[in-house]
Design an enzyme around this catalytic site. Structure first.
Site, PDB file in Angstrom:
ATOM      1  N   GLU A   1       2.144   6.767   4.584  1.00 12.02           N
ATOM      2  CA  GLU A   1       1.005   6.820   3.658  1.00 12.02           C
ATOM      3  C   GLU A   1       1.070   8.204   3.018  1.00 12.02           C
ATOM      4  OE1 GLU A   1      -0.892   4.438   2.739  1.00 12.02           O
ATOM      5  OE2 GLU A   1      -1.233   3.044   4.401  1.00 12.02           O
TER       6      GLU A   1
ATOM      7  N   HIS B   1       3.850   3.891   1.038  1.00 13.85           N
ATOM      8  CA  HIS B   1       2.545   3.447   0.544  1.00 13.85           C
ATOM      9  C   HIS B   1       1.717   4.626   0.040  1.00 13.85           C
ATOM     10  CE1 HIS B   1       2.578  -0.758   1.974  1.00 13.85           C
ATOM     11  NE2 HIS B   1       3.526  -0.271   2.766  1.00 13.85           N
TER      12      HIS B   1
ATOM     13  N   HIS C   1       3.708  -3.083  -1.676  1.00 16.26           N
ATOM     14  CA  HIS C   1       3.046  -3.936  -2.673  1.00 16.26           C
ATOM     15  C   HIS C   1       4.043  -4.371  -3.748  1.00 16.26           C
ATOM     16  CE1 HIS C   1      -0.614  -3.274  -0.459  1.00 16.26           C
ATOM     17  NE2 HIS C   1      -0.248  -1.992  -0.400  1.00 16.26           N
TER      18      HIS C   1
ATOM     19  N   GLU D   1      -0.894   1.649  -6.830  1.00 18.29           N
ATOM     20  CA  GLU D   1      -0.030   1.953  -5.692  1.00 18.29           C
ATOM     21  C   GLU D   1       1.358   1.327  -5.851  1.00 18.29           C
ATOM     22  OE1 GLU D   1       0.009   1.467  -0.812  1.00 18.29           O
ATOM     23  OE2 GLU D   1      -1.569   0.485  -1.963  1.00 18.29           O
TER      24      GLU D   1
END
Length: 176
Positions: free
Chosen positions: A138, A74, A9, A25
């Site tokens: 993740e 992430h 992001h 995030e």
């Protein structure tokens, strides 16, 4: 060894998932990206940090750099606030990408004791469109109260970064 680290992001344009406390995030992954890159540089890897808004910009930057490994970092999120833990994605099973995912996953679980959600495959553009073995990590669920606390804590972020860097060096030590 040339390694591309992507913080998922883009702060200010795409926050990614947002936790109950407002933790974004994109801010967490930017910090993790910088920490992982710093650890890898201390052991003489050639590292580029990539945090762009468009997926093609990320994969192009990695490919133009000539990365030999690509890691996208992430924070997970789910509608259910009970979902928690770490999972690492590769494009397909049976290759260097799967081994890299396994090394990183193992190091995070050992270091932080997060719930082990395993190594999985996915058709994510950032791991599909790179020219080298690639994974998407993740780290933890920003939508889970306990996991969000880990992601908000600077000391725990450093542990995540060290674990990711060790996972990479574990793979390299095995000879890719």
């Amino acid at each position: 060894m040339k390694i591309a680290i992507n913080g998922g992001h883009y702060p200010g344009l795409d926050s990614g998932a947002v936790g109950a406390t407002g933790l974004q995030e994109a801010i967490v992954t930017q910090d993790l990206m910088k920490r992982v890159a710093r650890y890898l540089r201390t052991v003489w890897y050639d590292v580029t940090e990539i945090q762009e808004n468009e997926l093609y910009q990320i994969t192009d930057a990695s490919n133009n750099f000539g990365a030999e490994l690509f890691i996208s970092i992430h924070c997970n999120s789910a509608a259910s606030t009970s979902a928690r833990g770490t999972e690492t994605y590769c494009y397909q099973l049976g290759g260097v990408g799967e081994r890299l995912a396994g090394c990183i996953q193992s190091q995070i679980i050992k270091s932080l004791g997060t719930v082990d959600r395993g190594v999985k495959t996915a058709n994510f553009a950032v791991i599909r469109d790179t020219d080298c073995p690639a994974v998407l990590v993740e780290t933890a669920f920003i939508s889970n109260k306990e996991d969000e606390k880990l992601l908000a804590d600077s000391t725990k972020r450093d542990e995540f970064a060290k674990a990711i860097a060790r996972g990479i060096t574990d793979l390299v030590a095995m000879g890719l």
